[in-house]
Design a protein around this motif. Structure first.
Motif, short mmCIF file in Angstrom:
data_model
loop_
_atom_site.label_atom_id
_atom_site.label_comp_id
_atom_site.label_asym_id
_atom_site.label_seq_id
_atom_site.Cartn_x
_atom_site.Cartn_y
_atom_site.Cartn_z
N LYS A 124 3.69 5.77 -7.52
CA LYS A 124 3.73 4.60 -6.64
C LYS A 124 5.12 3.99 -6.72
O LYS A 124 5.80 4.07 -7.75
CB LYS A 124 2.67 3.58 -7.03
CG LYS A 124 1.25 4.05 -6.74
CD LYS A 124 0.22 2.95 -7.00
CE LYS A 124 -1.18 3.43 -6.63
NZ LYS A 124 -2.21 2.37 -6.84
N ASN A 165 6.58 -1.41 -4.90
CA ASN A 165 5.69 -2.29 -4.12
C ASN A 165 4.23 -1.85 -4.21
O ASN A 165 3.38 -2.40 -3.50
CB ASN A 165 6.13 -2.32 -2.66
CG ASN A 165 7.51 -2.93 -2.49
OD1 ASN A 165 7.81 -3.96 -3.08
ND2 ASN A 165 8.35 -2.29 -1.69
N ASP A 188 -0.72 3.45 6.35
CA ASP A 188 0.40 2.65 5.86
C ASP A 188 1.49 3.52 5.24
O ASP A 188 2.49 3.00 4.74
CB ASP A 188 -0.07 1.59 4.87
CG ASP A 188 -0.67 2.20 3.60
OD1 ASP A 188 -1.17 3.34 3.67
OD2 ASP A 188 -0.65 1.53 2.55
N LEU A 189 1.30 4.84 5.28
CA LEU A 189 2.28 5.77 4.72
C LEU A 189 2.83 6.68 5.81
O LEU A 189 2.26 6.80 6.89
CB LEU A 189 1.64 6.62 3.62
CG LEU A 189 1.06 5.86 2.42
CD1 LEU A 189 0.35 6.83 1.48
CD2 LEU A 189 2.15 5.09 1.67
N LYS A 240 3.01 1.06 -3.33
CA LYS A 240 2.63 2.04 -2.31
C LYS A 240 2.70 3.46 -2.88
O LYS A 240 3.57 3.76 -3.70
CB LYS A 240 3.56 1.93 -1.09
CG LYS A 240 3.46 0.62 -0.31
CD LYS A 240 2.12 0.53 0.43
CE LYS A 240 2.05 -0.66 1.36
NZ LYS A 240 2.89 -0.48 2.56
N HIS A 241 1.81 4.30 -2.42
CA HIS A 241 1.79 5.68 -2.89
C HIS A 241 3.09 6.40 -2.52
O HIS A 241 3.66 6.19 -1.45
CB HIS A 241 0.59 6.42 -2.30
CG HIS A 241 -0.72 5.99 -2.87
ND1 HIS A 241 -1.14 6.33 -4.14
CD2 HIS A 241 -1.70 5.20 -2.34
CE1 HIS A 241 -2.33 5.80 -4.36
NE2 HIS A 241 -2.70 5.11 -3.29
N ASP A 262 6.24 5.05 1.70
CA ASP A 262 6.50 3.92 2.60
C ASP A 262 7.96 4.01 3.03
O ASP A 262 8.82 3.24 2.61
CB ASP A 262 6.23 2.60 1.86
CG ASP A 262 6.47 1.39 2.74
OD1 ASP A 262 6.38 1.51 3.98
OD2 ASP A 262 6.76 0.31 2.18
#
Length: 548
Positions: free
Chosen positions: A151, A154, A194-195, A156-157, A234
């Motif tokens: 991750k 932030n 979101d990715l 995110k992955h 991201d």
């Protein structure tokens, strides 16, 4: 830690596989699995890859994947058993041809599929291979290979594959042997919306379906299986256009949102790389697919048209100069080295992993050519000479054929110094550049053997270089120029510690006079003005010994 040990720890990721090759060398026993992976088995030989459509959904929360690969192939000779590779713990759940489900037998990573349809010579047929599971996690990427699940800052992955040594079949079902490259490929990757997924080639479209997005990337050029990649994060994008030898080349950069400012500065090396390497090697080989540089959660790798980057936005190799000269801090090692593989690895690809030096020796040498182009020849020469401290000379550069065994890590710096020595032998930089460019033209988008490369260079030089390549690729010793004066005006010299037919010329200085000697393994002699200290041209990777 000693310099030598420190280097071995660091250099391991130059697609970076140093830990992988040392493991392979240590395995003296050749297993059935080695043969199934490394040879062109009868179940591989009869069909030729034409097209893949890899569709895969990535589930970050469970670190699992699910998908299918459509394989289109042309029949070279009729047969009914076909080999596809997929490594555990992933499983093939079904195989279909023309809607008919087929049976298969698994032996380790190899799956032998029993075809029902008659396979007629020249015909194009398709298979659909469905699979799922949790792929191997890369513990120390890219050394061990697998999928990296991380991750960003932030939360995110941040996900990517790295699998040169372990093989592409660690995460998708393929014909996992380098001799047969697929002609073109569509890569469809579904991720949480979101990715962003960035893969090879050009983005055709993005489809949104609820809380997911599917990114469709098309590769229009032949591509080696290990170069196929998924990079998920991201990402934010920026780019530029480069007016190169074949027209306008798009250069696109994908980085984590938090690193955009750093990347805008650091990735300026990409344009410098393109300028230098088009000069030395010829046009970028994949104009149709563009060039991308993508941030990933490991050091980096040479994925075709989608080079991955994780060098921390700093010059050198993780901030270090592997030559010890200072020149290694003038450029970002991962950008230059991994992008150099676009010419030597992705354009010209080894047919057997035993010939990996074709990838690594030339690409290592490209680092010094980058310096040569931007800072002058002596900068490049100092750099390549400085890397000699990292050469072990303990095992040959070429590995074992047919069993997926690469040679020693000396394929990097010994290989680079070998090529620089060859440049000195030729003694004509315009000719040398024409040979490097000619290789990329002669073997454009091809898989090759060491012999093909050797023969091409020999033809261009006008000299049989087999003894030269035998010495540096297949032996561990370095040739030594042995000499003595039999009287005040007679210099005697020969090559020792070398193969019997070795006859490489070498440039030396006697006093203030520069001369070229033509040593053989038997004693030669020339007349000189007086006894002088013999100084070897330092750009030759050889030893020198004065007899008392």
């Amino acid at each position: 830690m000693s310099i030598r040990k420190d280097f071995l720890r660091l250099i391991g990721c130059m697609p970076l596989f140093f830990g992988l090759f040392s493991t392979a060398i240590a395995q003296d026993v050749i297993t059935r699995a080695d043969t199934l992976r490394g040879s062109i088995t009868p179940e591989r030989a009869w069909w030729d890859l034409n097209y893949y459509h890899l569709s895969v959904e990535v589930f970050p929360e469970t670190q699992s994947i699910q998908g299918k690969n459509l394989v289109r192939y042309q029949v070279k000779e009729p047969a009914q058993i076909l080999q596809i590779d997929l490594q555990q713990p992933l499983n093939i759940t079904a195989v279909k041809q023309d809607g008919v489900e087929l049976s298969f037998r698994r032996e380790g990573a190899a799956h032998f599929i029993s075809l029902k349809k008659s396979q007629e010579k020249g015909a194009f047929n398709e298979l659909e291979i469905f699979y799922e599971g949790k792929p191997k996690v890369a513990v120390r990427p890219p050394w061990d290979g697998g999928i990296t699940w991380q991750k960003d800052s932030n939360g995110k992955h941040f996900i990517a594959n790295s699998n040169q040594g372990i093989g592409s079949s660690i995460w998708w079902p393929t014909k996992d042997h380098p001799a047969d490259e697929v002609d073109s490929m569509l890569i469809s990757v579904t991720v949480p919306k979101d990715l962003i997924d960035v893969s090879n080639g050009r983005l055709r479209k993005v489809e949104e379906n609820g809380d997911k997005k599917t990114y469709h990337w098309f590769v229009s050029n032949p591509i080696n299986d290990y170069g196929v990649n998924i990079s998920i994060g991201d990402y934010v994008h920026f780019g530029e256009e480069y007016e190169g030898e074949k027209g306008t080349l798009t250069m696109d950069y994908y980085v984590l949102r938090e690193n955009l400012k750093k990347a805008e500065k650091q990735f300026q090396d990409a344009r410098k790389m393109m300028e230098a390497f088009e000069h030395w090697f010829g046009p970028y080989p994949f104009y149709e697919d563009g060039f991308k540089l993508i941030e990933v959660p490991y050091l980096g790798m040479e994925h075709q048209s989608a080079v991955t980057y994780g060098n921390g936005y700093q010059n050198g190799y993780l901030g270090r100069d592997l030559s010890g000269t200072g020149w290694g801090l003038k450029f970002d090692f991962i950008i230059i080295h991994e992008a150099g593989h676009e010419w030597f690895a992705n354009n010209i690809t080894y047919r057997d992993v035993a010939d990996m030096w074709i990838h690594e020796s030339f690409t290592n040498y490209s680092e010094s050519l980058f310096l040569d182009y931007h800072f002058g020849k002596e900068a490049g020469q100092e750099y390549v000479r400085g890397t000699r401290m990292n050469i072990a000379n303990q095992s040959p550069i070429i590995g074992i054929y047919g069993v997926n065994r690469r040679g020693s890590g000396d394929m990097y710096y010994k290989g680079g110094n070998m090529l620089n020595t060859l440049r000195e032998i030729i003694g004509d930089d315009k000719k040398w550049r024409s040979i490097l460019r000619g290789l990329n033209e002669e073997f454009y988008h091809q898989t090759v053997t060491t012999r093909q490369v050797e023969n091409y260079i020999s033809q261009q030089v006008g000299k049989d270089l087999k003894p030269f390549f035998d010495q540096y690729l297949r032996e561990t010793s370095i040739p030594v120029l042995e000499y003595y004066y039999s009287d005040d005006k007679t210099l005697n010299y020969r090559w020792t510690s070398c193969v019997p037919a070795f006859d490489m010329p070498v440039d030396v200085t006697l006093g203030e006079e520069k001369i070229r000697l033509q040593p053989r393994t038997s004693w030669q002699e020339i007349s000189v003005k007086r006894q002088e200290e013999l100084v070897l041209d330092p750009d030759y990777y050889v030893g020198v010994s004065k007899m008392r």
